[in-house]
Motif scaffolding. Structure first.
Motif, short mmCIF file in Angstrom:
data_model
loop_
_atom_site.label_atom_id
_atom_site.label_comp_id
_atom_site.label_asym_id
_atom_site.label_seq_id
_atom_site.Cartn_x
_atom_site.Cartn_y
_atom_site.Cartn_z
N GLU A 297 -14.98 -18.74 -15.11
CA GLU A 297 -15.78 -17.79 -15.07
C GLU A 297 -16.11 -17.12 -16.12
O GLU A 297 -16.80 -16.45 -16.39
N ALA A 298 -14.89 -16.03 -16.56
CA ALA A 298 -14.43 -15.43 -17.27
C ALA A 298 -15.24 -15.96 -18.49
O ALA A 298 -15.45 -15.11 -19.36
N ILE A 299 -15.31 -17.45 -18.96
CA ILE A 299 -16.17 -17.23 -20.09
C ILE A 299 -17.79 -17.14 -20.06
O ILE A 299 -18.47 -17.16 -21.52
N TYR A 300 -17.82 -17.01 -18.63
CA TYR A 300 -19.49 -16.26 -18.98
C TYR A 300 -19.71 -15.15 -19.10
O TYR A 300 -20.95 -14.24 -19.01
N ARG A 305 -18.28 -14.29 -23.72
CA ARG A 305 -19.07 -15.67 -24.25
C ARG A 305 -19.21 -15.35 -26.30
O ARG A 305 -19.25 -16.12 -26.91
N ARG A 306 -19.08 -14.09 -26.06
CA ARG A 306 -18.53 -13.54 -27.58
C ARG A 306 -17.23 -14.35 -28.47
O ARG A 306 -17.43 -15.10 -29.02
N GLU A 307 -16.81 -14.34 -27.19
CA GLU A 307 -15.57 -15.10 -27.39
C GLU A 307 -15.33 -16.54 -27.56
O GLU A 307 -14.69 -17.05 -28.60
N ILE A 308 -16.05 -17.28 -27.05
CA ILE A 308 -16.23 -19.03 -27.14
C ILE A 308 -17.02 -18.76 -28.15
O ILE A 308 -16.98 -19.85 -29.40
N LYS A 309 -17.30 -17.75 -28.24
CA LYS A 309 -18.55 -18.24 -29.74
C LYS A 309 -18.31 -17.88 -31.36
O LYS A 309 -18.12 -19.26 -32.35
#
Length: 403
Positions: A297-300, A305-309
């Motif tokens: 859930e945290a990746i949304y 989202r900035r960290e995953i990008k």
């Protein structure tokens, strides 16, 4: 008397990456001072994003208190995660997918093989060639007999993907009942345009086929007019099942989390596949752990989202380094733009395994022989961008010197 499932005996040898691991282990034992750089298996190397770690820690704390402790997870996944997936992965892209059509699991690898259990054993299956080997290795009786000369099973419909067709298969003359498509593709790194994917959706609906669409690498897409989901195409709800993974999206290879989308409009023989998969899922699976679903859930979140990008950018910069490096070394190479894989032609008429041995011996670099992904992969080799930046650069230097 107990007997074995003889379908396993039809499979040629061990799983591809098990064979690679064995060969590398033997090389290391014979060459203890060799510093191996691994660009073979598609395993991530960056640590989990801070938002994910924070969510994990918070969820672990909840498990220590009676009032917030969680036991068995809901069969289909917690609503908090399924709703985020439906919103950010589908509705924001114009796809009509609801939260209750999403089944949370421990990964796309399991789902894309387990899904075959809800289909008749006499269904024919079409696969891209080359392609992720799990699709074929998990067919459990649908493959027929293996021919070591052609490296093909006699009941599998192979759909060649090569440089001539930009590694996108043509529509088969005889329609398979089940069609595996994987885009961005593992291993070639190829993508399919929305117009081309629409042709497959129309074809499946016309022939009452079901597309099993592996979109595990969709987050790596950088170009326009490349669909992130098959549900961007008209009519996909009546013919397609889609698989997604948090492993490559957010580095969850060690946590294990994924999901499958089965639209309620997908019906065969008067039976809704949504209910059928729900029955299978609930019977054989007890749900992904609560703490892992909270991490997903945290990746949304905006920060997530900035960290995953940023992580995706790191790996795709690696892909650029590899693609430019192997081309500078004189190789013909593909991929590396919309996917973290580079697909290159082996030099000097070497077979895929000969080139594997050459790079291991001369450069101490490990990749993946293309033939391990199917007979059309012979003469090709896959390198992954999931490695460490410094080691990726060093690997390119070694390959150029070995060349």
């Amino acid at each position: 008397m107990a007997t074995i499932n003889k379908n396993f005996e039809k499979l040629p040898g061990s799983y591809l990456f098990s064979t690679i691991a064995k060969k590398v282990r033997e090389f290391e034992e014979a060459n203890p001072n060799a510093e191996i750089i691994r660009l073979g298996i598609g395993d991530v190397t960056k640590p989990l994003a801070p938002s994910v770690i924070k969510a994990l820690n918070s969820a672990v704390d909840e498990m220590s208190k009676e009032e917030t402790f969680k036991g068995y997870a809901p069969d289909l996944g917690y609503a908090f995660l399924r709703e985020k997936i439906a919103m950010y992965d589908y509705k924001d892209r114009g796809c009509n997918i609801s939260a209750d059509e999403i089944f949370v699991s421990d990964g796309a690898k399991c789902d894309c093989s387990n899904i075959q259990e809800i289909f008749g054993i006499d269904n024919t299956i079409g696969v891209c060639d080359p392609v992720y080997p799990v699709y074929v290795d998990s067919m459990a009786g649908r493959t027929g007999l293996y021919n070591s000369d052609t490296m093909r099973f006699d009941k599998v419909i192979y759909m060649p993907c090569n440089a001539e067709n930009n590694f996108v298969p043509e529509l088969p003359g005889k329609a398979p009942d089940l069609i595996y498509l994987c885009f961005p593709n593992n291993p070639t790194g190829a993508v399919i345009s929305k117009d081309e994917l629409q042709k497959w959706v129309d074809y499946a609906n016309e022939n009452n086929s079901v597309i099993l669409y592996d979109a595990a690498y969709e987050v790596y897409i950088s170009e326009e007019n490349v669909p992130h989901s098959i549900y961007e195409c008209d009519g996909a709800r009546t013919c397609a099942i889609e698989f997604r993974s948090f492993s490559k999206t957010a580095g969850f290879t060690g946590l294990r989390l994924g999901f499958t989308v089965v639209p309620k409009d997908l019906v065969l023989d008067g039976v809704a596949l949504h209910g059928l998969w729900a029955r299978r899922h609930g019977t054989k699976y007890n749900g992904a752990p609560y703490i892992v679903q909270r991490a997903g859930e945290a990746i949304y979140s905006e920060q997530g989202r900035r960290e995953i990008k940023e992580q995706i950018g790191y790996y795709m910069n690696n892909a650029k380094i590899i693609l430019e490096g192997v081309k500078d070394a004189g190789f013909t190479a593909y991929g590396g733009v919309n996917a973290p894989y580079i697909w290159l032609r082996t030099p000097d008429n070497m077979t895929s395994w000969e080139f594997f041995d050459f790079l291991l011996d001369k450069a101490n670099v490990v990749g993946t022989p293309g033939v391990g992904f199917g007979p059309e992969g012979e003469g090709y080799y896959r390198l992954t961008a999931f490695g460490n930046r410094e080691k990726t650069i060093e690997a390119m230097t070694r390959i150029k010197e070995a060349r």
